[in-house]
Design an enzyme around this catalytic site. Structure first.
Site, PDB file in Angstrom:
ATOM      1  N   TYR A   1       0.813  -1.221   0.000  1.00 37.69           N
ATOM      2  CA  TYR A   1       0.000   0.000   0.000  1.00 37.69           C
ATOM      3  C   TYR A   1       0.841   1.262   0.000  1.00 37.69           C
ATOM      4  O   TYR A   1       0.506   2.247  -0.642  1.00 37.69           O
ATOM      5  CB  TYR A   1      -0.945   0.003   1.211  1.00 37.69           C
ATOM      6  CG  TYR A   1      -2.171  -0.841   0.968  1.00 37.69           C
ATOM      7  CD1 TYR A   1      -2.998  -0.577  -0.134  1.00 37.69           C
ATOM      8  CD2 TYR A   1      -2.498  -1.893   1.808  1.00 37.69           C
ATOM      9  CE1 TYR A   1      -4.112  -1.356  -0.380  1.00 37.69           C
ATOM     10  CE2 TYR A   1      -3.615  -2.678   1.567  1.00 37.69           C
ATOM     11  CZ  TYR A   1      -4.423  -2.407   0.475  1.00 37.69           C
ATOM     12  OH  TYR A   1      -5.514  -3.162   0.235  1.00 37.69           O
TER      13      TYR A   1
ATOM     14  N   GLU B   1       0.711 -30.918   9.638  1.00 32.04           N
ATOM     15  CA  GLU B   1       0.234 -29.997   8.602  1.00 32.04           C
ATOM     16  C   GLU B   1      -1.060 -29.325   9.011  1.00 32.04           C
ATOM     17  O   GLU B   1      -1.273 -28.138   8.796  1.00 32.04           O
ATOM     18  CB  GLU B   1       0.029 -30.799   7.301  1.00 32.04           C
ATOM     19  CG  GLU B   1      -0.658 -30.024   6.188  1.00 32.04           C
ATOM     20  CD  GLU B   1      -1.082 -30.916   5.016  1.00 32.04           C
ATOM     21  OE1 GLU B   1      -0.646 -32.086   4.957  1.00 32.04           O
ATOM     22  OE2 GLU B   1      -1.862 -30.452   4.170  1.00 32.04           O
TER      23      GLU B   1
ATOM     24  N   ASP C   1      -1.032 -34.940   5.309  1.00 36.06           N
ATOM     25  CA  ASP C   1      -2.010 -35.760   4.594  1.00 36.06           C
ATOM     26  C   ASP C   1      -1.261 -36.678   3.645  1.00 36.06           C
ATOM     27  O   ASP C   1      -0.147 -36.364   3.202  1.00 36.06           O
ATOM     28  CB  ASP C   1      -2.935 -34.870   3.744  1.00 36.06           C
ATOM     29  CG  ASP C   1      -3.918 -34.089   4.592  1.00 36.06           C
ATOM     30  OD1 ASP C   1      -4.084 -34.437   5.779  1.00 36.06           O
ATOM     31  OD2 ASP C   1      -4.507 -33.120   4.053  1.00 36.06           O
TER      32      ASP C   1
END
Ligand SMILES: Nc1ncnc2c1ncn2[C@@H]1O[C@H](COP(=O)(O)OP(=O)(O)O)[C@@H](O)[C@H]1O
Ligand SMILES: [Mg+2]
Lengths: 530, 434
Positions: free
Chosen positions: B103, B204, B256
């Protein structure tokens, strides 16, 4: 010579009556066409009376409403031309098929028809006579006529005539006639016609005042006139039996050989002898004693003779490169304009010259996306209709314009002028030119020649633009870079924003070859927002 | 606000480097030479897998970013702009986030082109653009954003028997209640004070982290428990690396059983492609993939079948990765049916990118998927660090079964099973991929 009806078939009616009945042949089919055609005929006569005679034309065209209730328009065309001898005026404007242009020389009018059919049409729709004011350069008086045409007799009826002394050195002609027309629908055509005429007559002052009170003024921008056409003898390739008979009957030659040498261009002593030898006619024979059969034999020999010089182009009056360029500049103020006048060429014994001008950019309107905007001319007359069937359209379409760096649609105009003692018009409309092999090839060569110059110009321009664009894409960041550097390095550390900017401009200028002040201009235009 | 002394030092150092680097650019300009920034190329082709160090590193290729090159001018301007904003933040004792920097630097430049038309151009449009410039500045200066006190969102969390000093506070990570300590964006400023743990478990999934935390897993097994909550950020990776390097703790990673999980593991272990210049500092070469492994789901018989099909590519040596006797699956036939998820086309594509098209083509039997992959991924060679016998064995099952599984499934079988059976057994038996 006349393409109109052969007199023996219509012995019962006069030419005036014929054209009165079949006026659409001459373009007077309805009030829209009629108004347009009337303007054309008068303007073309005015131009023929000036530029063909070495006079810089001043032409004024006025169309005004002539009746409160009906769609009557008075068309007045004034010129500063050679004028007419007073005794000729009634015939010139009152007898159909009366003309001074039945000779072998390039002119706009050629049938002795135009003015009269307009007058006939006016007479028939409004009943009002034509008025002519004229004076020739060597005359002391100005002559005035009010005329009507006797349709049955094909003769002028003089309603009023007069003359007065010239108190200034004026010469020229003012023709005024009233006809029923449809201005609102003919408006665009007429304006187009005058504009296109103005394109090829930069040496003319043209004023045009419309019934709506608009005034168009095309000011003269060049003092040079196209070379005037010279009357020439026919070329032997164009000969036919009728022409031969006329020469035999009307001429006064003592021998056949003399007749050949004096009646045709390109036939000298040697050529005449060998022609007559091949035809088996004795050179010393009195021409009047030649039989039709002998004449026919002579015609055949002449048609098949291979060694004539090509026809002279002296009868032609091309515009010339300078005039074309000046004309395109006057109307379109283009950034690029070039023109070429090709060397004379011939088809079927008729000499012709092709001229091409190309204008690009400036006020040139955008073309369509298939081919450039085309301005066609034949013997200096603009061709406005039947563009699709014209051989030049075909040629222009066949050229791959991107090869010349033209990205269609583009602000490009291609002007093609074909002048000839016999323009091969297609059909009776005389609005498009037929596909004649010799003409097609000349048109193509001419366009290519000018288009190559356009390509050179565009490619240079493109390179310049690329360069300038590159400069912009670099220079626009200079202020931000300078700002960032001075933040990090601070003013206390001896780095001055101004000096950095100056140096960066110098580096950019050096690298791109664009002058420093131009780089500065971009840098100065930059504003850093928040 | 009291500024810690560690911060101050980092700031001063970064300011100096910035000044020095850009002073030389200014000098070039004043001498009339073209301004150029010379920095390592941050692209896949200049990312090298160092077999010996087992790290993804930035290659030797350099790029010259010149203000006078039309294609580079904008980037040049952006780099200087970003440098000036970072510089201002440093001297003003600020801690901007990368979003703040975006910004602060975003504004329009108006200029006129050759035809005098006015144009407006944004210094940058999306944050993606300014983020890339920050990475360029890091490699250009050889200074990391953390050292320039640039912050990013905190994502990683940690609990365990560990006492740290952060800023001027001492924090005991075993006293966080149900919550956890958010790993700060400048983990190098953390000081390790006291430790009583035997290993580090990184999961995770945030949800699984919370379950294990409440279950008291880290207390019971003397672990430091960490979650990266998906793709690990730089701070989490750096934190894990320091635990491994400075405290010499073994690191186990639980993800996973799918291509994204495997890639997360590889990012922890060897680094990522976009941040390869940081691998030396962020990667943890000792990290071990503890699960969930495909063989844990389907057993090793399936792998043995697959390996036979791959002898034409890898020879007979591949067999050596099979254990004797063959490992049995942790899940029963019925559990498996309930828990596994059919692989999506995107998953298969990603797996091909990891291990290579040749392997996938030999093993996928579903004709539709096989064709899909042939059309899209033919010739893809795979990453060298996944073309190891262990990973080929692992991923082969994914291709032959076209199935994946989330860690939550193991917790569904019972949190007790996950905490007291699965994880401890895997660690005890050394059943991991290194
Ligand atoms: N404005 C004019 N100035 C001089 N002569 C004119 C003018 N208008 C007409 N004429 C003469 O009148 C003749 C007849 O004109 P017109 O009927 O238009 O036929 P054309 O133009 O085909 O000869 C022309 O040949 C010309 O000699
Ligand atoms: Mg005429």
């Amino acid at each position: 010579m006349s393409a109109a009806a052969p007199p023996e078939r219509y012995r019962a009616i006069s030419p005036a009556e014929f054209f009165y009945k079949y006026r659409e042949i001459a373009g007077f089919s309805n009030p829209v066409r009629a108004l347009y055609q009337a303007v054309r005929e008068l303007v073309e006569n005015a131009l023929d009376a000036t530029d063909s005679h070495g006079i810089l034309p001043n032409i004024k065209i006025i169309i005004e409403k002539a009746d409160e209730n009906r769609e009557f328009y008075r068309v007045t065309v004034e010129d500063n031309g050679i004028g007419l001898p007073p005794h000729v005026v009634p015939e010139a404007f009152g007898r159909v098929l009366f003309s001074s242009k039945y000779i072998l020389r390039q002119t706009r009018g050629m049938f002795g028809l135009g003015a009269k059919v307009a007058i006939l049409y006016g007479q028939m729709t409004t009943g009002r006579p034509v008025e002519v004011i004229t004076s020739q350069p060597n005359l002391k008086r100005i002559y005035y006529f009010k005329l009507r045409i006797d349709i049955n007799k094909n003769e002028p009826i003089i309603i009023e005539r007069g003359s007065w002394r010239k108190n200034r050195d004026w010469h020229g002609t003012i023709v005024s006639m009233t006809l029923e027309g449809d201005w609102s629908r003919a408006k665009q055509r007429i304006k187009d016609y005058i504009l296109r005429t103005a394109v090829v007559t930069p040496y003319a002052n043209i004023v045009f005042i419309t019934p709506d009170g608009e005034i168009y003024y095309y000011e003269r921008v060049i003092d040079k006139l196209p070379r005037p056409p010279r009357e020439v003898k026919p070329h032997p390739y164009g000969v036919d039996l009728e022409l031969m008979k006329r020469i035999r009957d009307n001429g006064s030659f003592s021998t056949v050989k003399e007749m050949l040498m004096k009646s045709f261009q390109g036939i000298g002593n040697v050529t005449a002898s060998s022609l007559l030898e091949i035809a088996g006619i004795s050179p010393d024979l009195n021409p009047k004693s030649l039989s039709d059969k002998q004449l026919l034999e002579l015609v055949n020999v002449m048609k098949n003779y291979k060694r004539f010089r090509s026809p002279t182009s002296e009868a032609l009056s091309p515009l010339g490169e300078e005039v074309i360029k000046a004309g395109l500049k006057r109307i379109y103020e283009p950034e690029f304009v070039e023109a070429v006048t090709r060397k004379p060429s011939a088809y079927q014994g008729h000499p012709f010259i092709v001229e091409v001008g190309i204008a690009y950019g400036g006020k040139v309107p955008l073309s369509n996306d298939k081919y450039p905007t085309l301005l066609r001319y034949a013997n200096k007359i603009p061709l406005l209709y039947d563009e699709g069937s014209d051989v030049t359209t075909d040629v222009v379409k066949s050229i791959s314009w991107e090869q010349y760096l033209v990205k269609l649609p583009a602000p490009i105009i291609v002007l093609v002028h074909i002048c000839s003692t016999k323009v091969p018009f297609k059909g009776v409309g005389k609005e498009s030119i037929a596909d004649v092999k010799e003409i097609r090839s000349e048109v193509k060569l001419a366009i290519q020649e000018v288009a190559r110059k356009l390509r050179a110009y565009l490619s240079k321009k493109l390179k310049e633009e690329e360069k300038k664009k590159r400069v912009v894409s670099l220079a626009k960041y200079v202020p931000e870079v300078v700002r960032a550097l001075t933040i990090i390095l601070g003013d206390g550390r001896g780095v001055k924003a101004k000096l950095l900017e100056e140096k960066l401009v110098e580096i950019v200028s050096l690298r791109t070859g664009i002058p420093k002040d131009e780089v500065y201009k971009v840098v100065k235009s930059v504003e850093i927002g928040v | 606000m009291a500024i810690s002394s560690v911060d101050k030092y980092a700031r001063q150092k970064s300011i100096e480097i910035l000044r020095k680097k850009f002073a030389s650019i200014a000098k070039r300009i004043l001498e009339g030479k073209r301004p150029v920034l010379i920095m390592p190329k941050r692209v896949l082709s200049n990312t090298i897998y160092d077999m010996k160090k087992k790290l993804l590193l930035l290659g030797p290729e350099m790029k010259r970013r010149s203000l006078l090159d039309v294609n580079e001018a904008r980037k040049f301007m952006q780099t200087l702009l970003m440098a000036s904003i970072i510089y201002e933040a440093l001297v003003n004792d600020e801690y901007p986030t990368i979003r703040d920097l975006y910004y602060r630097g975003k504004h329009t430049i108006s200029y006129r082109d050759i035809l005098g038309r006015l144009h407006h151009e944004n210094t940058w449009d999306e944050q993606r653009e300014s983020d890339a410039v920050i990475r360029d500045i890091e490699v250009f200066l050889g200074v990391l954003r953390e050292e320039m006190l640039i912050l990013s969102k905190e994502k990683g969390k940690v609990v365990g028997n560990l006492v740290i000093r952060s800023g001027d506070d001492v924090i005991d990570l075993s006293k966080m209640g149900h919550g956890a300590y958010a790993i700060e964006p400048t983990p190098d400023l953390i000081e390790f004070k006291d430790i009583d743990a035997e290993f580090v478990l990184v999961v995770e999934k945030d949800a699984v982290f919370q379950q294990l935390h409440r279950y008291g897993f880290w207390k019971k097994y003397k672990a430091i428990l960490i979650t990266s909550a998906g793709q690990p950020d730089r701070a989490t990776r750096r934190f894990v690396r320091r635990l491994s390097e400075e405290l010499k703790l073994p690191i186990y990673i639980l993800t996973d059983a799918d291509p994204y999980g495997w890639y997360i593991y590889s990012v922890f272990k060897i680094g990522s492609i976009t941040l390869s210049y940081e691998s030396e500092r962020l990667a943890t070469p000792n990290a071990k993939f503890i699960g969930v492994s495909m063989t844990d789901i389907f057993g090793e018989e399936e792998a043995a079948k697959n390996i036979k099909k791959l002898t034409s590519i890898f020879g007979k040596d591949l067999k050596n990765v099979l254990s004797k006797p063959r490992k049995k699956p942790y899940l029963s036939e019925k559990e498996r049916k309930n828990y596994i998820i059919k692989a999506k086309k995107k998953d298969v594509e990603r797996a091909v990118e990891l291990v290579g098209y040749d392997v996938a083509d030999k093993l996928i039997s579903n004709p539709e998927i096989k064709k899909y992959i042939r059309q899209r991924k033919m010739g893809v060679s795979g990453y060298p660090w996944f073309r190891t016998p262990e990973w080929i064995k692992e991923i082969s099952i994914f291709f032959s079964k076209l199935a994946k599984l989330e860690i939550e499934a193991m917790a569904s079988k019972g949190l007790k099973f996950l905490a007291d059976t699965y994880i401890p057994t895997k660690i005890e038996t050394g059943d991991w991929i290194d």
